[in-house]
Design an enzyme around this catalytic site. Structure first.
Site, mmCIF file in Angstrom:
data_model
loop_
_atom_site.group_PDB
_atom_site.id
_atom_site.type_symbol
_atom_site.label_atom_id
_atom_site.label_comp_id
_atom_site.label_asym_id
_atom_site.label_seq_id
_atom_site.Cartn_x
_atom_site.Cartn_y
_atom_site.Cartn_z
ATOM 1 N N GLU A 51 0.765 -1.154 -0.003
ATOM 2 C CA GLU A 51 -0.035 0.211 -0.062
ATOM 3 C C GLU A 51 0.686 1.244 -0.021
ATOM 4 O O GLU A 51 0.814 2.135 0.966
ATOM 5 C CB GLU A 51 -0.854 -0.083 1.338
ATOM 6 C CG GLU A 51 -1.986 -1.120 1.153
ATOM 7 C CD GLU A 51 -2.960 -1.317 2.239
ATOM 8 O OE1 GLU A 51 -2.972 -0.374 3.263
ATOM 9 O OE2 GLU A 51 -3.871 -1.856 2.002
ATOM 10 N N GLU A 73 -4.285 -8.490 -0.590
ATOM 11 C CA GLU A 73 -4.800 -8.801 0.926
ATOM 12 C C GLU A 73 -6.142 -8.233 0.815
ATOM 13 O O GLU A 73 -6.824 -7.524 0.077
ATOM 14 C CB GLU A 73 -3.935 -7.420 1.597
ATOM 15 C CG GLU A 73 -4.190 -7.354 3.144
ATOM 16 C CD GLU A 73 -3.424 -6.165 3.775
ATOM 17 O OE1 GLU A 73 -2.177 -6.067 3.536
ATOM 18 O OE2 GLU A 73 -4.181 -5.357 4.237
#
Length: 474
Positions: free
Chosen positions: A213, A318
């Site tokens: 991220e 994820e």
């Protein structure tokens, strides 16, 4: 002890005359039924309007799995050895849900008990003091090795949350901070050192992502481990440092590189920035996406990205429930299995090859997490009772990980209605799988039609997930 949650009624019925192996209905009420460990060779397939499918196949499935976080290790270690074995078997063994993918954090994440890296020694530009930590040796490596004993074909990918603080512009693990440009090559070397150390401990890593991220690090209020990249920065680092370093290392030249590893709302622009540069694109093997902003971004963005870059597979790297709500752990909540199944179905019908959950196990509060960023997990551990709870999310994942194994061809189809989602898979063993999610508050009649073997009429319970497995044609 295993505890199966979220089932007001729990049945296993074999209906071979209709070509269906097993159906397990799940319902919303969070009652609990104690079940013995499944017997070797047993099958636990869970939940299933009229529709049929064509002959156009799309992507092949790479697999399903979860992450070996420090938090998962802390919780697994809180159980007796016998129950630890039961838990790992529930995920990785043939009698479990047969995970084939695993994510390995490169040093610490928020799901650690402290922020750390493998070289917290400012100025160590030769990485002489680089070393794995006690978290690796106590919390990750033993459980990965045990999982590999159960699933020898387990494929692993590593993801870093942050470089050492001293390599970053803000000199901190958290908040808005970029990798200093003078450390671009050193950071690539650091990644290779991770690969070396894990191989030395008996664990080859098949792929790495470029950064967990990267957009989190663009937020000055980010309160867990992160590091910022723009797509241009990531392109340049992959092209000039990471790619040549990986491909130029004889021991790791086959290690795959997965870009993005962030929300699909960033598609396709982030990916275009990197892959439109041929010198960077030559090092890219896959595109990783997370699920947290999926409500803001249609799944069609995945197909748009595939159409632009058809030779670069997509993988969901994820997902977790409980991250954006007050109630972190919701034992027995069917609604969370429903969102998992819906997301997986959307992804599979839009060219995603695999789907990887977040922590494989957490405690009753959804931790530990040093930053207080707790969430839910398919398996929740009650250390005091030496037991773990297999939640509806676990069984939803099992529909896909068991019935759509590696090498399954996904068949192009559209959802029959707003309340019914589905996917069709043609397995390498010749069997056909149809998985259907009824999101409606009432039962739906379904006619599943196979062009060569006729139709099967089914009633789908309200809010249920059903898989139909056609035996190999004679």
């Amino acid at each position: 002890m295993e505890v199966n949650l979220g089932v007001a009624g729990f049945t296993i019925s074999q209906v071979r005359e209709e070509g269906i192996d097993f159906t397990i209905p799940f319902y919303e009420e969070p009652s609990a039924i104690l079940m013995p460990p499944p017997k070797p060779g047993s099958k636990l397939f869970a939940v299933v309007r009229p529709f049929s499918w064509g002959a156009e196949t799309r992507q092949q499935v790479s697999g399903f799995g979860g992450a070996f976080t420090d938090a998962a290790g802390v919780n697994i270690n809180s159980l007796s050895p016998e129950v630890q074995d039961q838990l790992l078997r529930a995920y990785f063994a043939e009698e479990g849900i047969r995970y084939k993918l695993g994510r390995v954090p490169i040093a610490g994440t928020d799901f650690s008990e402290r922020p750390y890296s493998y070289d917290d020694n400012p100025g160590d530009e030769s990485l002489e003091q680089f070393a794995l930590t006690e978290e690796d040796f106590l919390l990750k490596i033993p459980h990965i090795l045990a999982a590999r004993e159960l699933a020898s074909d387990l494929q692993l990918f590593g993801s870093a949350w942050s470089a050492p603080a001293w390599m970053k512009t803000n000199n901190d693990f958290i908040g808005m901070g970029f990798l200093k440009t003078e450390y671009y090559q050193l950071w690539a070397d650091y990644i290779v050192r991770f690969l070396e150390e894990y191989v030395a401990n008996g664990i080859p890593i098949q792929a790495i992502t470029t950064q967990n991220e990267p957009t989190n690090g663009l937020d000055s209020y980010g309160f867990w481990n992160t590091m910022a990249w723009t797509p241009e920065m990531q392109r340049d680092w992959v092209r000039d440092n990471l790619g040549p370093t990986i491909r130029g290392n004889a021991n790791f030249s086959d290690t795959k590189i997965i870009i993005l590893d962030d929300q699909r709302i960033l598609l396709p622009d982030w990916v275009n920035t990197i892959l439109d540069d041929a010198d960077a694109a030559q090092y890219v093997d896959a595109i990783g996406v997370h699920w947290y902003r999926d409500g803001d971004a249609p799944a069609s963005l995945l197909t748009d990205t595939h159409n632009l870059h058809p030779n670069v597979p997509l993988i969901a790297t994820e997902a977790c429930e409980g991250s954006m709500v007050e109630k972190k752990v919701a034992l027995g909540a069917w609604s969370r299995a429903d969102t998992y199944a819906a997301d997986i179905l959307d992804d599979l019908n839009n060219w995603v090859t695999g789907w990887v959950d977040w922590n494989i196990a957490l405690d009753m509060t959804g931790g530990p997490n040093w930053a207080g960023n707790k969430v839910d997990s398919p398996i929740i551990i009650d250390a005091h009772g030496d037991q773990f709870f297999k939640q509806p999310m676990y069984y939803a994942l099992g529909h896909f990980s068991v019935l759509l194994p590696h090498g399954t061809d996904i068949v192009a189809m559209e959802d029959p209605s707003d309340s019914l989602k589905g996917v069709v898979g043609l397995r390498a063993d010749g069997q056909t799988v149809v998985t259907l999610l009824n999101r409606a508050e009432e039962a739906q009649q379904v006619v599943v039609t196979d062009a060569t073997r006729g139709s099967v009429s089914l009633t789908l319970p309200a809010r249920s997930l059903t898989s139909v497995l056609y035996a190999t044609a004679d």
